[in-house]
Design a protein around this motif. Structure first.
Motif, mmCIF file in Angstrom:
data_model
loop_
_atom_site.group_PDB
_atom_site.id
_atom_site.type_symbol
_atom_site.label_atom_id
_atom_site.label_comp_id
_atom_site.label_asym_id
_atom_site.label_seq_id
_atom_site.Cartn_x
_atom_site.Cartn_y
_atom_site.Cartn_z
ATOM 1 N N ASP A 84 13.605 86.061 104.910
ATOM 2 C CA ASP A 84 13.601 84.903 104.021
ATOM 3 C C ASP A 84 12.165 84.465 103.710
ATOM 4 O O ASP A 84 11.814 83.295 103.826
ATOM 5 N N GLY A 85 11.345 85.383 103.309
ATOM 6 C CA GLY A 85 9.960 85.083 102.964
ATOM 7 C C GLY A 85 9.058 86.243 103.324
ATOM 8 O O GLY A 85 9.422 87.127 104.117
ATOM 9 N N TYR A 86 7.869 86.262 102.766
ATOM 10 C CA TYR A 86 6.914 87.330 103.054
ATOM 11 C C TYR A 86 5.504 86.848 102.757
ATOM 12 O O TYR A 86 5.278 85.873 102.040
ATOM 13 N N THR A 87 4.554 87.550 103.334
ATOM 14 C CA THR A 87 3.136 87.252 103.168
ATOM 15 C C THR A 87 2.445 88.470 102.574
ATOM 16 O O THR A 87 2.720 89.610 102.984
ATOM 17 N N ILE A 88 1.548 88.240 101.620
ATOM 18 C CA ILE A 88 0.838 89.313 100.929
ATOM 19 C C ILE A 88 -0.662 89.091 101.087
ATOM 20 O O ILE A 88 -1.151 87.962 100.958
ATOM 21 N N LYS A 89 -1.374 90.157 101.377
ATOM 22 C CA LYS A 89 -2.835 90.135 101.354
ATOM 23 C C LYS A 89 -3.306 91.186 100.348
ATOM 24 O O LYS A 89 -3.000 92.373 100.491
#
Length: 250
Positions: A84-89
């Protein structure tokens, strides 16, 4: 003096990024028929006799259309444990020649951006033209590291997410246990997806087993066996995939 030739040889080397000119008033000659050094050759060579005048007519100043931007993107994505969500770099590098701004238009919210060459953070602002958030660039060299956070999970991910075309894209996707990648569209190569795991021979075996189960036990069982093979193919390591061969043989 008598030891010098009265006719001179002039060489013109233009810089099209500054201006374009037309030359007149002198005769053009072949540089290979002169005693010019090799380093001087390659430009417009003219014969300048005494009393001649070279006229320069400027036809254009600067470049009429700037060259396109050359930007590369290296993207790393971490999916949350619950999906239910994600992080991107993102790491962007290259050269900017027009449009001195990078707006993020993809999924999620741009939370932080920094210039890796100077080690300083960049101010995230809103573009007055379209309302998108992004950063202003003060140098032609692009060395940006950005962090994006999406609070709500999505079934699909944007390949780029920025309002610029990229010449090279590398993406690494980190998935928690129990999650897999179904397929990727519009990329050159993405190994590890479920669609990429299929071969023509395996697809032929699926049709053959489903047809055999349908002839032996009825067509509903043929459809069930085809769906079971689709779900279990390369999806889980312990899935009972090869039991279908023994069942048909028996």
């Amino acid at each position: 003096g008598a030891d010098f030739d009265r006719d001179e040889v002039w060489v013109w080397k233009p810089d099209e990024q500054l201006r374009a000119v037309n030359l007149s008033g002198m005769s053009m000659i072949d540089p290979t028929r002169t005693a010019l050094p090799e380093a001087w050759r390659g430009g417009t060579t003219m014969l300048a006799p005494p009393g001649s005048t070279l006229t320069l007519e400027v036809t254009r100043r600067g470049e009429p259309e700037p060259a396109p931007n050359q930007v590369s993107l290296s993207r790393t994505i971490w999916l949350d444990l619950d999906g239910d969500g994600y992080t991107i770099k993102d790491r962007l590098s290259g050269q900017m020649r027009q449009g001195w701004r990078m707006n993020y238009i993809g999924q999620g919210e741009l939370g932080r951006a920094s210039d890796t060459s100077s080690g300083s953070d960049l101010l995230i602002t809103t573009d007055p033209e379209d309302g998108e958030t992004g950063v202003e660039l003060r140098s032609s060299a692009v060395t940006i590291e950005a962090e994006i956070r999406a609070q709500q999970g999505h079934g699909t991910f944007d390949a780029v997410g920025w309002d610029h075309d990229v010449q090279r894209l590398d993406t690494t996707l980190h998935l928690p246990p129990g999650w897999s990648v179904l397929a990727a569209r519009g990329v050159d190569e993405l190994p590890g997806t479920w669609v990429d795991s299929w071969s023509l021979f395996e697809f032929f075996l699926l049709i053959m087993i489903a047809f055999s189960m349908g002839r032996l036990f009825g067509w509903p069982w043929g459809v069930i066996s085809a769906l079971a093979l689709l779900v279990s193919h390369e999806w889980r390591a312990d899935a009972p995939y090869y039991i279908w061969f023994h069942l048909v043989a028996g």
